[in-house]
Enzyme design. Structure first.
Site: not given
Ligand SMILES: [Zn+2]
Length: 185
Positions: A11, A137, A175, A80-81, A13
């Site tokens: 996913g 967003c 977004c 992680e990461e 941030m």
């Molecule tokens: Zn947006």
């Protein structure tokens, strides 16, 4: 011996990847499984902890390359990461799975440009279970799937390095409509 199982949590941030990792691993802790979490040294936030924005945390071992990832006595391994790791991470994960480990990997599936990030695309395709998380967003409150890099408050240009270490960069969820990547100057 049973073959292990890979669950990849991808996913952008602020999509809650670490919180989800801790939630999934705490189910193992409840039944007494030994757990180890590795995080890449590029991520200097929170030191030797995997810490979610919900306030939950677990101990983690900071490493700088995939060959430092060992199973030890643990049957459950969190990483992680993953996007920061070298290509050897894929082989390492496969070895852990052959060894019967339950492996949980988190990472950014896209870099700040919106392009596939490091070994994450491979770890997503090899997964037995895949969670693709979304954020909100920061600009329009729509569905955030991209990671916006800002340098001194301005969108970072396309040709800035994929990984910036210790810079004045800042990241937020966007977004696709609000995601900005100016062409190189
Ligand atoms: Zn947006």
């Amino acid at each position: 011996m049973k073959h292990g199982r890979l669950h990849t949590i991808a996913g952008c941030m602020s999509s809650g990847k670490t919180g989800e990792l801790i939630r999934l691993l705490s189910r193992h802790r409840v039944i007494g499984d030994d757990i180890v979490i590795y995080k890449h040294s590029v991520d200097t936030r929170d030191g030797d902890k995997a810490r979610s924005r919900l306030g939950t945390e677990m101990e983690a071992i900071v490493v700088s390359s995939s060959d430092q990832i060992m199973r030890g006595p643990c049957r459950v391994v969190g990483i992680e990461e993953a996007q920061f790791f070298d290509e050897g991470l894929v082989k390492r994960v496969q070895e852990l799975l052959d060894d019967g480990c339950q492996v949980y990997v988190t990472g950014l599936n896209q870099d700040f440009r919106g392009e596939p990030f490091g070994v994450m695309p491979v770890l997503m395709s090899l997964a037995d279970e895949l969670s693709l998380l979304t954020a909100i967003c920061q600009k329009c409150h729509g569905v955030g799937t991209r990671t916006q890099r800002l340098i001194d408050g301005e969108p970072a240009p396309w040709d800035s390095p994929t990984v910036l270490v210790g810079g004045a960069d800042y990241y937020e969820a966007r977004c696709p409509d609000c995601h900005e990547v100016p062409a190189a100057e």
